[in-house]
Design an enzyme around this catalytic site. Structure first.
Site, PDB file in Angstrom:
ATOM      1  N   HIS A  75      -0.896  -1.489   1.507  1.00 13.27           N
ATOM      2  CA  HIS A  75      -0.993  -1.141   0.082  1.00 13.27           C
ATOM      3  C   HIS A  75      -0.450  -2.271  -0.796  1.00 13.27           C
ATOM      4  O   HIS A  75      -0.946  -2.498  -1.905  1.00 13.27           O
ATOM      5  CB  HIS A  75      -0.163   0.118  -0.224  1.00 13.27           C
ATOM      6  CG  HIS A  75      -0.922   1.407  -0.080  1.00 13.27           C
ATOM      7  ND1 HIS A  75      -2.039   1.705  -0.809  1.00 13.27           N
ATOM      8  CD2 HIS A  75      -0.697   2.489   0.711  1.00 13.27           C
ATOM      9  CE1 HIS A  75      -2.476   2.915  -0.475  1.00 13.27           C
ATOM     10  NE2 HIS A  75      -1.683   3.417   0.454  1.00 13.27           N
ATOM     11  N   LEU A  91      -2.597   9.425   0.213  1.00 16.09           N
ATOM     12  CA  LEU A  91      -2.439  10.219  -1.010  1.00 16.09           C
ATOM     13  C   LEU A  91      -3.306   9.666  -2.144  1.00 16.09           C
ATOM     14  O   LEU A  91      -3.641  10.388  -3.077  1.00 16.09           O
ATOM     15  CB  LEU A  91      -0.964  10.229  -1.431  1.00 16.09           C
ATOM     16  CG  LEU A  91      -0.019  10.985  -0.489  1.00 16.09           C
ATOM     17  CD1 LEU A  91       1.431  10.724  -0.865  1.00 16.09           C
ATOM     18  CD2 LEU A  91      -0.306  12.473  -0.484  1.00 16.09           C
ATOM     19  N   GLY A  98       4.565   8.594   3.480  1.00 14.89           N
ATOM     20  CA  GLY A  98       5.009   7.327   2.924  1.00 14.89           C
ATOM     21  C   GLY A  98       4.312   7.074   1.600  1.00 14.89           C
ATOM     22  O   GLY A  98       3.272   7.672   1.316  1.00 14.89           O
ATOM     23  N   GLN A 122       0.904   2.690  -5.620  1.00 15.78           N
ATOM     24  CA  GLN A 122       0.383   4.057  -5.719  1.00 15.78           C
ATOM     25  C   GLN A 122       0.949   4.814  -6.917  1.00 15.78           C
ATOM     26  O   GLN A 122       0.404   5.835  -7.312  1.00 15.78           O
ATOM     27  CB  GLN A 122       0.672   4.837  -4.429  1.00 15.78           C
ATOM     28  CG  GLN A 122      -0.133   4.299  -3.236  1.00 15.78           C
ATOM     29  CD  GLN A 122       0.156   5.096  -1.974  1.00 15.78           C
ATOM     30  OE1 GLN A 122       1.136   4.839  -1.293  1.00 15.78           O
ATOM     31  NE2 GLN A 122      -0.690   6.062  -1.670  1.00 15.78           N
ATOM     32  N   GLU A 161       1.505   1.380   4.672  1.00 18.14           N
ATOM     33  CA  GLU A 161       2.206   1.154   3.396  1.00 18.14           C
ATOM     34  C   GLU A 161       2.242  -0.331   3.026  1.00 18.14           C
ATOM     35  O   GLU A 161       2.087  -0.694   1.854  1.00 18.14           O
ATOM     36  CB  GLU A 161       3.633   1.710   3.438  1.00 18.14           C
ATOM     37  CG  GLU A 161       3.738   3.206   3.708  1.00 18.14           C
ATOM     38  CD  GLU A 161       2.828   4.062   2.851  1.00 18.14           C
ATOM     39  OE1 GLU A 161       2.506   3.662   1.719  1.00 18.14           O
ATOM     40  OE2 GLU A 161       2.417   5.134   3.329  1.00 18.14           O
TER      41      GLU A 161
HETATM   42 ZN   LIG Z   1      -1.866   5.205   1.345  1.00 17.24          ZN
END
Ligand SMILES: [Zn+2]
Length: 180
Positions: free
Chosen positions: A136, A91, A47, A52, A133
């Site tokens: 985030h 990530l 995801g 990001q 997610e």
């Molecule tokens: Zn993440």
């Protein structure tokens, strides 16, 4: 198709709260596509959220259990059930994994890329993915919630039969664990 640079820890943009999207227009669809393309470019990616790639809007893309990539606008967890310990990576936090508590089940409401309201029921890893997610979008990283970090060198994978020659150790740890 546009690949964006994935922002990593230390970048201020990961700590900001994202604004809701008011209208699902072509610009929003383009951003969602960029998020999807960038996510697909990483074989361990499960995801990816807009901040990001440096965008402070409430947009996420998740790889659903059926293999489909879901592009969601203004996603919100409207109900959750249970709690269990999970292992997460990100990530934007390369090379780190940790244990934390997440709901077992969540119900997510969002708009799809056409502005239509959707409701998604998710369990276990899929529920974890939504929690990660959506965090985030509020500037929250999984490391904020970790109760125990898992050392990169620690052999926590059950299947370690291929480890005997030691050559592939680094790769094994990274490829066996998904990142969000
Ligand atoms: Zn993440």
């Amino acid at each position: 198709m546009a690949l964006r640079e994935i922002r990593t820890i230390g970048d201020e943009v990961l700590r900001k709260k994202c604004k809701p999207v008011r209208e699902v227009n072509d610009r929003v669809r383009m951003l969602l596509q960029d998020i999807e393309d960038t996510l697909r470019s990483d074989e361990n990616g499960a995801g990816l959220a807009a901040p990001q790639i440096g965008i402070l809007r409430r947009l996420i893309v998740v790889n659903a259990p059926d293999g489909e990539y879901l592009k969601l606008v203004n996603p919100e967890i409207v109900a959750s059930d249970g709690e269990h310990e999970v292992v997460e990576g990100c990530l934007s936090v390369p090379g780190r994994w940790g244990k934390l508590m997440r709901p077992v089940k969540v119900t997510v409401k969002a708009l799809d890329e056409n502005g239509k309201e959707v409701t998604i029921e998710a369990e276990n890893d899929y529920a974890k993915l939504f929690c990660h997610e959506i965090d985030h979008l509020d500037g929250v990283l999984f490391i904020d919630k970790v109760t125990e970090f898992i050392d990169d060198d620690e052999d926590w994978e059950e299947d370690d039969e291929d480890d005997e020659d030691g050559e592939d150790d680094e790769d094994l740890d990274e490829t066996d664990q998904e990142n969000e």
